[in-house]
Design a protein around this motif. Structure first.
Motif, PDB file in Angstrom:
ATOM      1  N   TRP A  81      40.073  39.266  48.047  1.00  0.00           N
ATOM      2  CA  TRP A  81      40.993  40.245  47.470  1.00  0.00           C
ATOM      3  C   TRP A  81      42.070  39.557  46.635  1.00  0.00           C
ATOM      4  N   ALA A  82      42.536  38.402  47.086  1.00  0.00           N
ATOM      5  CA  ALA A  82      43.544  37.669  46.328  1.00  0.00           C
ATOM      6  C   ALA A  82      42.982  37.184  44.997  1.00  0.00           C
ATOM      7  N   LEU A  83      41.723  36.781  44.985  1.00  0.00           N
ATOM      8  CA  LEU A  83      41.068  36.388  43.735  1.00  0.00           C
ATOM      9  C   LEU A  83      41.029  37.566  42.772  1.00  0.00           C
ATOM     10  N   LEU A  84      40.617  38.729  43.256  1.00  0.00           N
ATOM     11  CA  LEU A  84      40.581  39.916  42.395  1.00  0.00           C
ATOM     12  C   LEU A  84      41.972  40.295  41.905  1.00  0.00           C
ATOM     13  N   LEU A  85      42.961  40.168  42.774  1.00  0.00           N
ATOM     14  CA  LEU A  85      44.340  40.463  42.392  1.00  0.00           C
ATOM     15  C   LEU A  85      44.819  39.499  41.305  1.00  0.00           C
TER      16      LEU A  85
END
Length: 156
Positions: free
Chosen positions: A56-60
């Motif tokens: 999720w942090a990568l997508l963010l």
């Protein structure tokens, strides 16, 4: 210890970005590959969050940087840098880095015209792309480094 390694890696990226307005792929892609390998091997991010949080942090990180890249406000190295940080941390760290980087860049834009004149010529040469007259194209990694420092202090 993991935070220290992350800070050293980001400091190397920040120094190169401030000097050359470029971050080498060996640093950004190497950091991302290491973070991804760690994530797949251990099942957690470099800072200990669940693997899902790293995804999720990568997508963010991509959601925040790709629009800036498409508008030519961020470089490709900045996108890869934040993607690597997303894989190594979690969503709260990525948000903290962006908020800290934004506040630091505003602070620098206000402070730099006064401080720049009193800095040594050698330091100004090494930090050429941080010059106040180049304010439209400031390097991102030095501000991201300060954002990470502030985030680590805030979240610990």
């Amino acid at each position: 210890m993991h935070s220290f390694v992350l800070l050293v890696w980001l400091a190397l990226c920040a120094v190169q970005d401030a000097r050359e307005r470029h971050i080498a792929n060996s640093l950004t892609l190497g950091g991302a590959a290491f973070a991804l390998a760690w994530l797949l091997w251990s099942g957690s991010t470099w800072l200990g969050a669940e693997a899902q949080q790293g995804g999720w942090a990568l997508l963010l990180a991509l959601g925040f940087t790709l629009p800036g890249y498409s508008m030519r406000r961020l470089g490709g190295g900045d996108v890869k840098l934040m993607a690597a940080l997303g894989l190594a941390t979690d969503g709260m760290h990525v948000l903290g880095i962006f908020i800290g980087a934004g506040l630091t860049s505003i602070f620098w834009l206000l402070l730099a015209p006064r401080v720049w004149l009193y800095m040594s010529q050698g330091l100004r040469t090494h930090l050429f792309y941080m010059a106040p007259e180049l304010s439209r194209k400031q390097p991102f990694a030095p501000f991201a480094l300060v954002g990470l420092l502030l985030t680590l202090v805030w979240l610990r």
